[in-house]
Design an enzyme around this catalytic site. Structure first.
Site, PDB file in Angstrom:
ATOM      1  N   LYS A 149       0.830  -1.224   0.000  1.00  0.00           N
ATOM      2  CA  LYS A 149       0.000   0.000   0.000  1.00  0.00           C
ATOM      3  C   LYS A 149       0.855   1.261   0.000  1.00  0.00           C
ATOM      4  O   LYS A 149       0.703   2.152   0.822  1.00  0.00           O
ATOM      5  CB  LYS A 149      -0.988  -0.019   1.160  1.00  0.00           C
TER       6      LYS A 149
HETATM    7  P1  OMP Z   1      -8.297 -11.706   5.265  1.00  0.00           P
HETATM    8  O1  OMP Z   1      -9.390 -10.869   5.811  1.00  0.00           O
HETATM    9  O2  OMP Z   1      -7.587 -12.499   6.331  1.00  0.00           O
HETATM   10  O3  OMP Z   1      -8.728 -12.558   4.092  1.00  0.00           O
HETATM   11  O4  OMP Z   1      -7.150 -10.701   4.741  1.00  0.00           O
HETATM   12  C1  OMP Z   1      -7.410  -9.666   3.853  1.00  0.00           C
HETATM   13  C2  OMP Z   1      -6.116  -9.130   3.273  1.00  0.00           C
HETATM   14  O5  OMP Z   1      -6.441  -8.179   2.246  1.00  0.00           O
HETATM   15  C3  OMP Z   1      -5.228  -8.391   4.252  1.00  0.00           C
HETATM   16  O6  OMP Z   1      -3.881  -8.538   3.820  1.00  0.00           O
HETATM   17  C4  OMP Z   1      -5.657  -6.947   4.109  1.00  0.00           C
HETATM   18  O7  OMP Z   1      -4.625  -6.043   4.456  1.00  0.00           O
HETATM   19  C5  OMP Z   1      -5.959  -6.871   2.600  1.00  0.00           C
HETATM   20  N1  OMP Z   1      -6.968  -5.864   2.177  1.00  0.00           N
HETATM   21  C6  OMP Z   1      -8.191  -5.818   2.804  1.00  0.00           C
HETATM   22  O8  OMP Z   1      -8.526  -6.625   3.672  1.00  0.00           O
HETATM   23  N2  OMP Z   1      -9.090  -4.834   2.441  1.00  0.00           N
HETATM   24  C7  OMP Z   1      -8.837  -3.933   1.467  1.00  0.00           C
HETATM   25  O9  OMP Z   1      -9.697  -3.113   1.153  1.00  0.00           O
HETATM   26  C8  OMP Z   1      -7.610  -3.994   0.794  1.00  0.00           C
HETATM   27  C9  OMP Z   1      -6.715  -4.996   1.099  1.00  0.00           C
HETATM   28  C10 OMP Z   1      -5.571  -5.150   0.194  1.00  0.00           C
HETATM   29  O10 OMP Z   1      -5.138  -4.152  -0.392  1.00  0.00           O
HETATM   30  O11 OMP Z   1      -5.137  -6.266  -0.087  1.00  0.00           O
END
Ligand code: OMP
Length: 265
Positions: free
Chosen positions: A94
């Site tokens: 990010k």
């Molecule tokens: P889980 O919720 O465990 O599946 O993880 C979600 C992953 O996606 C994490 O690494 C978050 O930092 C990332 N993420 C989000 O959850 N929401 C967003 O809006 C954007 C991201 C991202 O950019 O990957």
């Protein structure tokens, strides 16, 4: 071959749009592992070995490694080497900053670590993103409407008839070709996903928020149809079980999501 093409081709040949998120938490490692960095790496090696037949991409979130300083960064380097070359690697860092600093960030991720893709924060403006787009053939995923509740604070502010994120999106699509510009839209925002999809049928959308965050996968698939999409699942796969059966449970979850995310049913 561009990363856009690499991802599309792999999705077709493996018939899946699943991205496995490598977001390890040392305190949550399954029972057979000790709660230390050596075992955290061993755990990730096992996760990759089990899940790679089911994935078109891996997303490595830098936060979970940076918190351990250089020892964590070394684990990124080590696990990056064992990811099969045909699979797309996304550094979830990010990033963005004033141009000259962004250049250094881009050099880190694209030149030193040699990732295929990165996640970027657009709120410093187009010049803060340009250095990443200067690396030819890469696919940069820019945050549009994130999965967290705070996405309402700025991204969903209404300016006239449009959301702020729509204005950001318009500026981005007029600045960068669709093959280089990926978009991040959280699965917890189906109505915003619909808006982005209508405006941008050609861009890859990276969708986190499935599994632990409760996004509705069926709805996202309905809205997206067969347009370019990559769906990330982190915790719900890698921490499918904390017990001795963790390998079997990771396998089952990765297979399940991979099948849900088929291109052709
Ligand atoms: P889980 O919720 O465990 O599946 O993880 C979600 C992953 O996606 C994490 O690494 C978050 O930092 C990332 N993420 C989000 O959850 N929401 C967003 O809006 C954007 C991201 C991202 O950019 O990957």
């Amino acid at each position: 071959m561009t990363v856009f093409e690499k991802l599309l081709e792999l999705q077709k040949s493996k018939n899946t749009r699943l991205c496995v998120g490598l977001d390890p938490r040392v305190e949550q490692l399954p029972k057979p592992f000790k709660k230390n960095l050596k075992d955290l790496q061993k755990f990730l090696e096992t996760v990759i070995e089990i899940t790679h037949p089911f994935a078109c991409a891996y997303k490595i979130n830098f936060a979970f490694f940076e918190q351990f300083g250089y020892k964590g960064m070394r684990i990124i380097e080590n696990i990056k080497k064992i990811i099969p070359k045909e699979i797309v690697t996304i550094s979830d860092a990010k990033r963005s900053d004033i141009g000259s600093t962004a250049q250094a960030y881009a050099k880190s991720v694209y030149s030193y670590f040699d990732f295929d893709s990165i996640t970027l924060n657009p709120y410093l403006g187009i010049d803060s993103l340009l250095p990443f787009f200067e690396y030819e053939g890469r696919l940069n995923f820019v945050l549009i409407c994130t999965s967290n509740p705070g996405s309402a604070d700025f991204q969903k502010i209404k300016l006239g008839k449009k959301f702020f994120f729509e204005i950001v999106l318009e500026k981005l699509t007029s600045s960068f070709p669709s093959e280089t510009l990926g978009l991040v839209v959280g699965a917890t925002n189906p109505s915003e996903f619909r808006i982005v999809r209508q405006k941008c049928p050609q861009n890859f959308i990276l969708t986190p928020g499935i599994g632990a965050q409760g996004g509705n996968l069926d709805e996202i698939l309905r809205i997206n149809q067969n347009l370019p999409l990559v769906v990330n699942v982190s915790r719900d796969i890698i921490f499918a079980s904390s017990g001795e059966d963790f390998e079997k449970q990771i396998y089952n979850k990765a297979k399940y999501y991979s099948e849900q995310l088929r291109i052709t049913k």
